[in-house]
Design a protein around this motif. Structure first.
Motif, PDB file in Angstrom:
ATOM      1  N   TYR A   1     -29.983   9.400  48.603  1.00  0.00           N
ATOM      2  CA  TYR A   1     -30.928   8.266  48.744  1.00  0.00           C
ATOM      3  C   TYR A   1     -30.601   7.543  49.836  1.00  0.00           C
ATOM      4  CZ  TYR A   1     -32.536   3.936  47.228  1.00  0.00           C
ATOM      5  OH  TYR A   1     -33.086   2.634  46.889  1.00  0.00           O
ATOM      6  N   PHE A   2     -29.546   7.179  50.271  1.00  0.00           N
ATOM      7  CA  PHE A   2     -29.336   6.359  51.435  1.00  0.00           C
ATOM      8  C   PHE A   2     -29.696   7.103  52.748  1.00  0.00           C
ATOM      9  CE2 PHE A   2     -26.951   3.632  48.707  1.00  0.00           C
ATOM     10  CZ  PHE A   2     -27.086   2.408  49.028  1.00  0.00           C
ATOM     11  N   LEU A   3     -29.792   8.371  52.753  1.00  0.00           N
ATOM     12  CA  LEU A   3     -30.221   9.204  53.981  1.00  0.00           C
ATOM     13  C   LEU A   3     -31.619   8.697  53.856  1.00  0.00           C
ATOM     14  CD1 LEU A   3     -28.304  12.684  53.932  1.00  0.00           C
ATOM     15  CD2 LEU A   3     -28.403  10.660  55.809  1.00  0.00           C
ATOM     16  N   GLY A   4     -32.499   8.910  52.815  1.00  0.00           N
ATOM     17  CA  GLY A   4     -34.037   8.558  52.621  1.00  0.00           C
ATOM     18  C   GLY A   4     -34.093   7.126  53.288  1.00  0.00           C
TER      19      GLY A   4
ATOM     20  N   LYS B   1     -39.007  12.590  56.962  1.00  0.00           N
ATOM     21  CA  LYS B   1     -37.631  12.972  56.515  1.00  0.00           C
ATOM     22  C   LYS B   1     -37.202  12.379  55.340  1.00  0.00           C
ATOM     23  CE  LYS B   1     -36.066  14.268  61.002  1.00  0.00           C
ATOM     24  NZ  LYS B   1     -35.025  14.114  62.167  1.00  0.00           N
ATOM     25  N   ALA B   2     -37.702  10.843  55.039  1.00  0.00           N
ATOM     26  CA  ALA B   2     -37.271  10.045  54.064  1.00  0.00           C
ATOM     27  C   ALA B   2     -37.611  10.618  52.556  1.00  0.00           C
ATOM     28  CB  ALA B   2     -37.811   8.671  54.271  1.00  0.00           C
ATOM     29  N   LYS B   3     -38.973  10.841  52.761  1.00  0.00           N
ATOM     30  CA  LYS B   3     -39.657  11.786  51.611  1.00  0.00           C
ATOM     31  C   LYS B   3     -39.078  12.938  51.124  1.00  0.00           C
ATOM     32  CE  LYS B   3     -44.396  10.022  52.547  1.00  0.00           C
ATOM     33  NZ  LYS B   3     -45.712  10.757  53.002  1.00  0.00           N
ATOM     34  N   GLU B   4     -38.520  13.618  51.950  1.00  0.00           N
ATOM     35  CA  GLU B   4     -37.827  14.876  51.819  1.00  0.00           C
ATOM     36  C   GLU B   4     -36.620  14.795  50.991  1.00  0.00           C
ATOM     37  OE1 GLU B   4     -35.572  18.667  54.028  1.00  0.00           O
ATOM     38  OE2 GLU B   4     -36.845  17.346  55.232  1.00  0.00           O
ATOM     39  N   TYR B   5     -35.814  13.718  51.206  1.00  0.00           N
ATOM     40  CA  TYR B   5     -34.676  13.319  50.617  1.00  0.00           C
ATOM     41  C   TYR B   5     -35.025  12.744  49.028  1.00  0.00           C
ATOM     42  CZ  TYR B   5     -31.692  14.417  54.365  1.00  0.00           C
ATOM     43  OH  TYR B   5     -30.956  14.997  55.452  1.00  0.00           O
ATOM     44  N   TYR B   6     -36.149  11.919  49.073  1.00  0.00           N
ATOM     45  CA  TYR B   6     -36.463  11.374  47.983  1.00  0.00           C
ATOM     46  C   TYR B   6     -37.093  12.296  46.794  1.00  0.00           C
ATOM     47  CZ  TYR B   6     -36.427   6.841  50.135  1.00  0.00           C
ATOM     48  OH  TYR B   6     -35.668   5.661  50.967  1.00  0.00           O
ATOM     49  N   ASN B   7     -37.703  13.280  47.499  1.00  0.00           N
ATOM     50  CA  ASN B   7     -38.511  14.379  46.543  1.00  0.00           C
ATOM     51  C   ASN B   7     -37.343  15.273  46.211  1.00  0.00           C
ATOM     52  OD1 ASN B   7     -41.063  13.646  46.379  1.00  0.00           O
ATOM     53  ND2 ASN B   7     -41.298  14.524  48.376  1.00  0.00           N
TER      54      ASN B   7
END
Length: 484
Positions: A440-443, A454-460
Motif C-alpha cells: 500500500y505505501f509503495l503505491g 506503478k501505483a495502480k499495480e500495487y493497489y490492484n
C-alpha cells in the motif's frame, strides 16, 4: 556456575542466588548429573567406546545445554568417526554459549584454514550421498566405486566403511567377504562398540583374513606301521638247492636276426599308422588351442581398450566437474552467488545474531547465503528454521522505516523522502512478499511521485490477492483518485 534466572556468577556450593533469591538446589543436582555424564563419556572416549561416549554426552547436554566441554568433546568424536557436519554444528553452538577461551574456535579454524581439507570433506559427503542413492536404487557397482573413493579420502568414515562392507557381503563372493571383513576390522579399531560393525563381523565369523590364527584340527591318529614281512629261511623253501646244469654252447642261428628285422618293420609300420597321425593330431590341436587363446586375448584386449576409453571419459567428466567445483570454492559461486565457504561464514554469522535475538541482522546475514551451496541436510534445516523465524520481523522493520520516510517521521522528521521510502518498502517485500502494508505505501509513494501506473499495480495487487487485508478500502479509495 551461573544463576538460571538472572545469569549472575555464583559458587557451586551456594543453595540460593544472592542476586535474585532463586533456589538453586534442584539446579545444582541437574548440573552435577550433566557433569557425571560428561565424565562417563570422557572415560568411554579414552577406551574408544565412541558409540557409548556419544550417548553419554548427548544425555549430558540434555541436562545442561551450556556444558561446552561436553559439546566440544561430542564434536571431536563426530569428527573422529567422519561425521564432519555434525561436528561443526556442535562447535558452532558451543561458540555461541562461550564466546571466549573456547576450544571450539581452534577446531573450526583448523578446518577453515585448509581449503584442500575443506574440499575433501565436501567431496566425501557428496560421494557418500551419491553412493547411498545408487545402493538404494539397485546400482550396487556404482555405489561400490563411489564408496571406495570415500574410504580413500576419509578411512575413518564409519558409515561409509559399513555400507561398503555390506555391499561386498551381498555379492556372496569369498574375495568380497574377505574385503568386507578387512574394512570392518579397521573401523572396529576406531569405535570398538559400534553395534552395526559387531553384527556384520558376526555374520563374517566363518571368513578368515590372511595372517589370522586359525584353530588347528585335532591331530589324526598315528598310523600303525605294518609289521615287517617275515623272510622264510632257505631251509623251509622246497627244492632250495637244485642241481646245476652244465654249460652247453648253442649253435648259431639266423632266426634272431630275422626276428629283429621283422620287429623293426612292424615298429615302423605302427609308427606310420598310429604314432605319427597321433603326433600330427596333437600338434594340430595345439595350433588350434594357440589360435583360440590368441583370439580370446585379442577380444579381451579390445574389451579392456573399450573399458579404458569409457573410464577415461568418466574421469574426464569428473575432472571437469571438480574443476567447476574448485572454481566455485575459489570465488565464483554458482550463478554468481556466494561460495561454499562464504555461505558457511554468513550462516554462522546469522546463527550468532539469531541466538543474540537480533533477528533483523540475522535476516540480513542469511540473505547473503547461497542456498545452492548448502548440501548437508542438518545445515539446510538450520538455514530454513532461522529464515522462518527472522524474515517476517525483518520485513516489519523495513516497513516501519519506509513508512517513516514517507510520512517524514522518526529520523526523517520534517523531511519526506519518497525514494528512500521505496527502497525500504521494497526490502520489506523481499523478506515477506505478502506484506500488504508495504504494498500500500509503495503505491502511495509512486502516487506522490506522479507515477500512477506503478501505483495502480500495487493497489490492484492488494484487491486481487489480499481481499481480507485492512488496506483494501484504502486501496479502492486511491484507485478512485487515480480515475479507476
Amino acid at each position: 556456575m551461573n544463576c538460571p534466572r538472572c545469569n549472575a556468577k555464583i559458587t557451586f556450593t551456594k543453595t540460593q542466588c544472592f542476586n535474585c533469591g532463586q533456589d538453586l538446589s534442584g539446579y545444582r543436582k541437574i548440573i552435577s548429573i550433566s557433569n557425571s555424564c560428561y565424565n562417563k563419556g570422557l572415560e568411554q572416549a579414552k577406551i574408544r567406546d565412541l558409540s557409548g561416549a556419544i550417548s553419554s554426552l548427548r544425555k549430558s547436554l540434555e541436562f545442561n545445554k551450556r556444558n561446552t566441554d561436553a559439546r566440544n568433546l561430542l564434536g571431536l568424536i563426530y569428527f573422529e568417526v567422519g561425521e564432519i557436519v555434525s561436528a561443526l554444528s556442535e562447535w558452532v553452538i558451543s561458540k555461541h554459549f562461550q564466546g571466549e577461551n573456547n576450544d571450539a574456535d581452534r577446531y573450526i579454524g583448523m578446518i577453515q584454514s585448509n581449503p584442500n581439507r575443506l574440499e575433501m570433506y565436501s567431496q566425501t559427503i557428496k560421494k557418500y550421498n551419491a553412493a547411498l542413492f545408487s545402493a538404494q536404487h539397485g546400482d550396487g557397482d556404482m555405489a561400490v566405486i563411489q564408496l571406495k573413493k570415500v574410504v580413500n579420502l576419509n578411512p575413518k568414515f564409519i558409515r561409509a566403511n559399513q555400507l561398503l562392507a555390506l555391499l561386498y557381503m551381498m555379492t556372496g563372493k569369498k574375495d568380497n567377504k574377505v574385503r568386507a571383513k578387512k574394512l570392518l576390522v579397521n573401523v572396529s579399531k576406531v569405535d570398538v562398540t559400534n553395534t552395526i560393525t559387531i553384527r556384520y563381523l558376526k555374520e563374517l565369523s566363518d571368513v578368515h583374513i590372511k595372517g589370522e590364527t586359525v584353530e588347528k584340527a585335532a591331530p589324526a591318529a598315528v598310523r600303525k606301521e605294518p609289521e615287517a614281512r617275515k623272510i622264510v629261511p632257505p631251509a623251509e623253501i622246497p627244492d632250495a638247492y637244485k642241481t646245476i646244469t652244465p654249460y652247453k654252447e648253442e649253435k648259431p642261428s639266423v632266426l634272431p636276426f630275422i626276428n629283429v628285422i621283422v620287429g623293426v618293420v612292424i615298429g615302423m609300420a605302427l609308427m606310420g599308422f598310429l604314432i605319427i597321425p597321433h603326433i600330427q593330431a596333437k600338434k594340430s590341436d595345439k595350433d588350434n588351442q594357440d589360435f583360440k587363446n590368441y583370439s580370446e586375448q585379442m577380444a579381451e584386449n579390445d574389451s579392456d581398450v573399450s573399458m579404458l576409453r569409457n573410464e577415461n571419459k568418466n574421469l574426464t567428466e569428473e575432472l571437469e566437474e571438480l574443476k567447476k567445483q574448485n572454481e566455485e570454492l575459489k570465488g565464483k559461486g554458482s550463478e554468481g552467488g556466494a561460495t561454499f565457504q562464504e555461505s558457511y561464514d554468513f550462516l554462522v554469522e546469522a546463527v550468532q545474531y539469531y541466538l543474540d535475538n537480533d533477528k533483523v541482522n540475522a535476516a540480513k546475514s542469511l540473505e547473503k547465503v547461497n542456498e545452492e551451496a548448502i548440501s548437508a541436510e542438518k545445515t539446510k534445516a538450520l538455514y530454513t528454521k532461522i529464515k522462518e523465524d527472522t524474515y517476517e520481523e525483518a520485513s516489519n522493520s523495513f516497513f516501519l522505516k519506509g513508512r517513516d520516510a514517507y510520512n517524514g517521521e522518526g529520523e526523517y522528521a520534517g523531511n519526506k523522502d519518497y525514494d528512500k521510502a521505496i527502497t525500504f518498502l521494497e526490502r520489506s517485500l523481499k523478506y515477506n512478499q505478502d506484506n500488504a502494508d508495504a504494498m500500500y505505501f509503495l503505491g502511495r509513494c509512486y502516487q506522490q511521485k506522479s507515477e500512477p501506473e506503478k501505483a495502480k499495480e500495487y493497489y490492484n495487487t492488494i484487491l486481487e490477492n489480499y481481499s481480507d487485508s485492512s488496506r483494501v478500502s484504502e486501496a479502492q479509495k486511491r484507485l478512485r483518485e487515480l480515475g479507476e
